[in-house]
Design an enzyme around this catalytic site. Structure first.
Site, short mmCIF file in Angstrom:
data_model
loop_
_atom_site.label_atom_id
_atom_site.label_comp_id
_atom_site.label_asym_id
_atom_site.label_seq_id
_atom_site.Cartn_x
_atom_site.Cartn_y
_atom_site.Cartn_z
N GLY A 216 44.14 -43.19 15.44
CA GLY A 216 44.55 -44.48 15.95
C GLY A 216 46.04 -44.73 15.73
CB SER A 217 47.88 -47.89 15.40
OG SER A 217 47.49 -48.41 16.65
CB THR A 218 47.65 -44.09 10.99
OG1 THR A 218 46.71 -43.15 11.51
CG2 THR A 218 46.91 -45.27 10.36
CG PHE A 219 49.33 -39.66 15.89
CD1 PHE A 219 49.13 -38.50 15.16
CD2 PHE A 219 50.07 -39.58 17.07
CE1 PHE A 219 49.67 -37.28 15.58
CE2 PHE A 219 50.61 -38.37 17.50
CZ PHE A 219 50.40 -37.22 16.75
CE LYS A 220 50.17 -47.51 18.41
NZ LYS A 220 49.81 -48.94 18.49
#
Length: 486
Positions: A216-220
């Site tokens: 999810g957004s942790t990969f951003k």
């Protein structure tokens, strides 16, 4: 001698020769293989003929041995706080074999390691009872207990690393199991094993190392690192050229934002409120191949990360289409990561761009002798120190002013990133809640980087968020580590 007798003699001679060749082959070529085969019961008997050495956490053993009755196995393994430490120790069972540290360091623990040959030889002459060596880990017991307690009844995992060295400080997976419950070979042990092996909750799976999830957004933070490293973004506070709506490349599908104000949002602001469109746009501009390059520097697509237990490979697809790359840049589509992998990503950012190789065993000892000591090793440089510091600034902004506020710690600089990863057909299943974070010492070094994933919980789907569920777990782990630093 007549002709028939000569033929019989020749035939018998060949049989004797074949027998000699086979005997020598077994004795000298296959001897090692046969003597160490798991099917060889004598190997198992030898494993449990003496008390095993112990796995040590901060000077205290978390394992032990007890004598058994009515069995050709003389000793059985025991575990202190078994469910707490099972993701670290694995298990050593008389009936069902061994895993993780119990398996990988079996030679030291049983005293059969080749490096202990001299000690064994001396013991034969002195009459000293054979014993095993010890495995001294890097684990922080306070951090481990904090993670285990905070995860509670949730399905999830925590991995915590010292960014400066790569030492693993906590490794938790829930729901867990007690390795003592099937350490023997009785009917009760078999019953306990069967119930765990077939458990719907997959208690025996080490979710921190052996389960991959859409990050999810942790990969951003990885996408932001790629954008900075490849010059797509130079000023994190300058507007991007992201339209609203942003249409995925090669499609007519708009990227959905769950935040407002994402049109042309600067990278710093996009990270704070977690704009999907900005990071999908940046991932497309970086290009798939350069996104793969950056992800792999952080450890993705590497199936040989051993701590020494081998972790499953985290994945960033090398062959996807541009729209798939845009979706992967926000941690969806085919992107998948273990909690260890996301802790590694966070550790590299916190350590000014230097990723240290993660490890869980600090020393191997026998009696008072040091057999082996781990020396920290640099694994890669995913990003420059300058760009790492820009990412630190953005992650601190997330905690101080954005979705990561539940991870705030008084008088401590904390950087973090939330993630709520959709999954299931049509994204109908309850999302995974993620949080990655690091805490900073007064000297600007970071003693801990943490990744938390909560796979399932009792919360309503609408209320699941990385900040609400996972950030408090990470905070507890960081506080436990900091407490020992001060």
């Amino acid at each position: 001698m007549n002709k028939p007798l000569r033929r019989i003699s020749l035939f018998c001679g060949l049989l004797v020769l074949a027998l000699l060749i086979r005997t020598n082959w077994l004795q000298y070529v296959q001897a090692e293989e046969l003597s160490t085969r798991k099917e060889n019961r004598r190997v198992q008997i030898a494993q449990y003929a003496t008390e095993r050495g112990n796995i040590i956490v901060k000077g205290k053993p978390i394992t032990g041995s007890v004598a058994t009755n009515g069995s050709d196995f003389e000793f059985k393994r025991t575990y202190e706080e078994g469910p707490l430490w099972a993701p670290v120790t694995g298990y050593a069972s008389q009936a069902f074999g061994a895993t993780q540290l119990e398996s990988l360091e079996d030679g030291i623990l049983t005293g059969n390691d080749d490096r202990l040959f001299f000690d064994r030889t001396v013991g034969m002459f002195t009459g000293e009872k054979k014993q095993g060596g010890n495995v001294i880990t890097t684990l922080n017991p306070d951090a481990q207990r904090a993670a285990f307690k905070q995860l509670g009844k949730n399905k999830g995992a925590v991995a915590a690393i010292d960014p400066r060295t790569g030492a693993i400080l906590a490794l938790v997976s829930t729901p867990s199991y007690d390795p003592s419950s099937f350490a023997g070979n009785s009917k009760d042990d078999e019953k306990a094993w069967v119930s765990l092996k077939d458990a719907e909750d997959k208690n025996l799976v080490n979710r921190a190392l052996r389960e991959t999830y859409p990050p999810g957004s942790t990969f951003k933070v990885v996408t932001a690192a790629a954008a900075l490293e490849h010059g797509v973004v130079t000023d994190i506070n300058a507007p991007t050229d992201t339209p609203e709506p942003y249409i995925l490349p090669g499609t007519k599908t708009p990227m959905v934002n769950h935040a407002t104000g994402c049109e042309k949002a600067p990278l710093n602001e996009a990270m704070r409120v977690s704009c999907n469109s900005v990071f999908a746009n940046l991932g497309n501009k970086v290009t798939r191949d350069k996104m793969v390059e950056t992800a792999e520097k952080f450890g993705f697509n590497n199936d040989k990360i051993d701590i020494p237990v081998r972790a499953f490979a985290s994945v960033y697809d090398k062959k996807m289409s541009p729209d798939g790359n845009a979706l992967s840049s926000i941690g969806q589509f085919n992107t998948a990561a273990t909690p260890l992998q996301m802790a590694m990503v966070t550790a590299a950012i916190a350590n000014d761009g230097k990723l240290m190789k993660p490890y869980m065993v600090d020393q191997l000892t026998f009696n008072l002798d040091l057999i082996e000591k781990h020396e920290p090793q640099e694994m890669s440089r995913p990003l420059s120190a300058a760009n790492a510091q820009k990412l630190q600034e953005m992650m601190v902004n997330v905690v101080e002013n954005g979705t990561g506020s539940p991870a705030k710690i008084n008088n401590t600089t904390v950087g973090g990133k939330t993630g709520t990863a959709q999954h299931g057909e049509g994204n109908k299943k309850r999302p995974y809640a993620w949080f990655i974070s690091y805490a900073e010492n007064p000297d600007k070094s970071s003693p801990v980087a943490v990744a938390v994933v909560i796979e399932d919980s009792g919360a309503d789907r609408e209320n699941i968020s990385g900040g609400g569920l996972a950030a408090p777990v990470a905070k507890a782990v960081m506080e436990a580590v900091l407490k020992g630093q001060r």
